[in-house]
Motif scaffolding. Structure first.
Motif, mmCIF file in Angstrom:
data_model
loop_
_atom_site.group_PDB
_atom_site.id
_atom_site.type_symbol
_atom_site.label_atom_id
_atom_site.label_comp_id
_atom_site.label_asym_id
_atom_site.label_seq_id
_atom_site.Cartn_x
_atom_site.Cartn_y
_atom_site.Cartn_z
ATOM 1 N N VAL A 23 0.864 -1.174 0.000
ATOM 2 C CA VAL A 23 0.000 0.000 0.000
ATOM 3 C C VAL A 23 0.903 1.227 0.000
ATOM 4 C CG1 VAL A 23 -1.833 1.265 1.169
ATOM 5 C CG2 VAL A 23 -1.789 -1.240 1.260
ATOM 6 N N PHE A 24 0.747 2.097 -1.011
ATOM 7 C CA PHE A 24 1.590 3.281 -1.150
ATOM 8 C C PHE A 24 0.956 4.480 -0.448
ATOM 9 C CE2 PHE A 24 2.771 0.396 -4.461
ATOM 10 C CZ PHE A 24 4.143 0.554 -4.593
ATOM 11 N N ALA A 25 1.718 5.571 -0.351
ATOM 12 C CA ALA A 25 1.268 6.745 0.387
ATOM 13 C C ALA A 25 0.013 7.357 -0.200
ATOM 14 C CB ALA A 25 2.390 7.788 0.431
ATOM 15 N N ASP A 26 -0.192 7.240 -1.505
ATOM 16 C CA ASP A 26 -1.372 7.838 -2.146
ATOM 17 C C ASP A 26 -2.558 6.884 -2.193
ATOM 18 O OD1 ASP A 26 -0.356 6.059 -3.929
ATOM 19 O OD2 ASP A 26 -0.494 7.366 -5.679
ATOM 20 N N GLY A 27 -2.440 5.712 -1.545
ATOM 21 C CA GLY A 27 -3.520 4.731 -1.540
ATOM 22 C C GLY A 27 -3.433 3.698 -2.638
ATOM 23 N N SER A 28 -2.464 3.820 -3.538
ATOM 24 C CA SER A 28 -2.289 2.821 -4.595
ATOM 25 C C SER A 28 -1.924 1.477 -3.967
ATOM 26 C CB SER A 28 -1.189 3.254 -5.565
ATOM 27 O OG SER A 28 -1.515 4.472 -6.189
ATOM 28 N N ARG A 29 -2.369 0.396 -4.615
ATOM 29 C CA ARG A 29 -2.090 -0.952 -4.118
ATOM 30 C C ARG A 29 -1.388 -1.770 -5.192
ATOM 31 N NH1 ARG A 29 -4.752 -2.931 0.453
ATOM 32 N NH2 ARG A 29 -6.050 -1.378 1.494
ATOM 33 N N LEU A 30 -0.559 -2.682 -4.738
ATOM 34 C CA LEU A 30 0.183 -3.553 -5.647
ATOM 35 C C LEU A 30 0.216 -4.959 -5.050
ATOM 36 C CD1 LEU A 30 3.553 -2.786 -7.412
ATOM 37 C CD2 LEU A 30 3.278 -4.913 -6.139
ATOM 38 N N LEU A 31 -0.222 -5.933 -5.841
ATOM 39 C CA LEU A 31 -0.159 -7.340 -5.442
ATOM 40 C C LEU A 31 0.987 -8.013 -6.182
ATOM 41 C CD1 LEU A 31 -1.313 -9.933 -4.088
ATOM 42 C CD2 LEU A 31 -2.798 -10.176 -6.100
ATOM 43 N N LEU A 32 1.964 -8.495 -5.442
ATOM 44 C CA LEU A 32 3.116 -9.183 -6.029
ATOM 45 C C LEU A 32 2.826 -10.676 -6.062
ATOM 46 C CD1 LEU A 32 6.041 -8.641 -7.064
ATOM 47 C CD2 LEU A 32 6.823 -9.257 -4.768
ATOM 48 N N SER A 33 2.931 -11.273 -7.239
ATOM 49 C CA SER A 33 2.621 -12.690 -7.413
ATOM 50 C C SER A 33 3.746 -13.576 -6.893
ATOM 51 C CB SER A 33 2.366 -12.987 -8.896
ATOM 52 O OG SER A 33 1.320 -12.202 -9.403
ATOM 53 N N LEU A 179 -6.946 -18.005 -5.895
ATOM 54 C CA LEU A 179 -7.926 -18.274 -4.852
ATOM 55 C C LEU A 179 -7.544 -17.481 -3.614
ATOM 56 C CD1 LEU A 179 -10.417 -20.148 -4.371
ATOM 57 C CD2 LEU A 179 -8.848 -21.755 -3.314
ATOM 58 N N SER A 180 -8.536 -16.830 -3.007
ATOM 59 C CA SER A 180 -8.252 -15.986 -1.850
ATOM 60 C C SER A 180 -9.409 -16.042 -0.863
ATOM 61 C CB SER A 180 -8.018 -14.536 -2.290
ATOM 62 O OG SER A 180 -7.826 -13.681 -1.170
ATOM 63 N N GLU A 181 -9.086 -15.847 0.416
ATOM 64 C CA GLU A 181 -10.115 -15.707 1.441
ATOM 65 C C GLU A 181 -10.590 -14.263 1.536
ATOM 66 O OE1 GLU A 181 -9.361 -18.083 5.170
ATOM 67 O OE2 GLU A 181 -7.391 -18.319 4.227
ATOM 68 N N ASN A 182 -9.929 -13.342 0.816
ATOM 69 C CA ASN A 182 -10.306 -11.925 0.806
ATOM 70 C C ASN A 182 -10.963 -11.584 -0.519
ATOM 71 O OD1 ASN A 182 -7.137 -12.013 1.993
ATOM 72 N ND2 ASN A 182 -8.723 -11.288 3.375
ATOM 73 N N LEU A 190 -3.862 -19.436 -3.421
ATOM 74 C CA LEU A 190 -3.478 -20.257 -4.569
ATOM 75 C C LEU A 190 -3.263 -19.342 -5.768
ATOM 76 C CD1 LEU A 190 -3.268 -23.262 -5.727
ATOM 77 C CD2 LEU A 190 -5.625 -22.914 -6.483
ATOM 78 N N ASP A 191 -2.209 -19.602 -6.535
ATOM 79 C CA ASP A 191 -1.922 -18.850 -7.759
ATOM 80 C C ASP A 191 -1.222 -19.787 -8.728
ATOM 81 O OD1 ASP A 191 -1.470 -16.999 -9.711
ATOM 82 O OD2 ASP A 191 -0.139 -15.720 -8.550
ATOM 83 N N VAL A 192 -1.984 -20.350 -9.677
ATOM 84 C CA VAL A 192 -1.434 -21.346 -10.598
ATOM 85 C C VAL A 192 -1.957 -21.093 -12.006
ATOM 86 C CG1 VAL A 192 -1.220 -23.126 -8.814
ATOM 87 C CG2 VAL A 192 -3.344 -22.957 -10.142
ATOM 88 N N THR A 193 -1.314 -21.722 -12.984
ATOM 89 C CA THR A 193 -1.821 -21.738 -14.355
ATOM 90 C C THR A 193 -2.111 -23.174 -14.750
ATOM 91 O OG1 THR A 193 0.422 -21.847 -15.298
ATOM 92 C CG2 THR A 193 -0.554 -19.652 -14.993
ATOM 93 N N VAL A 194 -3.170 -23.371 -15.540
ATOM 94 C CA VAL A 194 -3.549 -24.695 -16.034
ATOM 95 C C VAL A 194 -3.797 -24.591 -17.528
ATOM 96 C CG1 VAL A 194 -4.524 -25.434 -13.823
ATOM 97 C CG2 VAL A 194 -6.002 -24.304 -15.503
#
Length: 299
Positions: A23-33, A179-182, A190-194
């Protein structure tokens, strides 16, 4: 560590089954895989002006960002990969970098970005993506795959394994499954490719989950997400009462042998001279075989 503060030149690596949200100072969000390497080159906020200067370097892996609209002409948010720079001014996008293939990709889900590589700039609008090979300019933006249809998936699942099947996308070579609980996917279970439109999970704890699926085309660009919420509620296994034998057990080994002739002879102490010795025991089936051993002593 949740809540940790990161500074300029800090590096973050995610493992094969991990993810991280910034979470950045301006509210931006980044999800790292998973399997990603990120370095924070510049992170600055200028007092009360609202101006933010954020430049991050993705060495390998992938990220999903939701960048707040940039205030002021000096504000910027840039994502650097070894072969390209993606400049953002408030949008939702994904960036990935494959070090083995030396290919980076940018997928724009909302807004517009500029991708710079090999001295050329490509403007990429929402719903499009571009690929950059090392040393080459960005490819002409191409339309991202539409989200797959997940309406047929169950809302409640009561048994394992979990089996999900959805209609295939005609232009998809693979599928990304998260897959996420959030509901906002800040952390991934879970983070996969099929390769096929199918997912099988043999073991997962009970709970409420959000399932996110998107197609991947032949250029490696990932399309729009489809999200499905479901409840996993597997009842505990039944405890069976101890078994009670209704009949006495049947032993596989035959009963001890008894002397049939001469009668009333103790095999352990008797000395037999010039006599016919006949030994019998009670057997089982007619086709059973037995092993008879003869020794000079009892050892």
């Amino acid at each position: 560590m949740p809540g940790a503060l990161l500074h300029i030149e800090d590096a973050v690596r995610s493992g094969p089954k991990s993810s991280a949200t910034f979470v950045f100072a301006d509210g931006s969000r980044l999800l790292l895989s998973a399997n990603s390497h990120l370095i924070l080159d510049v992170i600055r906020a200028y007092g009360e002006t609202g101006m933010v200067d954020s430049r991050i370097r993705l060495k390998n892996g992938g990220l999903d960002t939701d960048v707040s609209p940039q205030a002021g002409s000096g504000s910027r948010f840039e994502i650097h990969t070894p072969g390209a720079i993606t400049a953002v001014r408030g949008t939702r996008l994904r960036v990935a970098n494959d070090t083995e293939r030396q290919v980076a990709s940018t997928e724009v889900l909302k807004g517009r970005v500029e991708v710079m590589a090999a001295g050329e700039v490509e403007s990429v609008p929402a719903g499009f993506g571009t690929v950059v090979k090392m040393g080459e300019p960005p490819s002409v933006p191409r339309v991202l795959l539409q989200a797959p249809a997940l309406s047929g998936l169950p809302a409640t699942m009561n048994q394992l394994p979990l089996h999900f099947i959805w209609p295939a996308l005609s232009d998809a070579n693979r599928y990304r499954i998260q897959l996420s609980e959030n509901e906002d996917f800040t952390l991934l279970n879970l983070d996969v490719t099929v390769e096929k439109p199918e997912l099988l999970l043999s073991d997962f704890p009970n709970g409420s989950y959000a399932l996110r699926i998107r197609g991947i085309d032949d250029a490696g660009l990932e399309g729009f997400d489809a999200v499905h919420h479901f409840l996993l509620d597997v009842p505990p296994p039944k405890v069976m009462p101890p078994a009670v034998l209704s009949e006495p057990p049947t032993f596989l080994n035959p009963p001890p042998a008894v002397v049939a002739a001469p009668s009333r002879l103790n095999l352990e102490t008797a000395v037999i001279k010039n006599a016919h010795l006949q030994i019998r025991w009670r057997g089982g089936k007619a086709d059973e075989r037995y092993q008879v051993e003869l020794a000079e002593d009892m050892s």
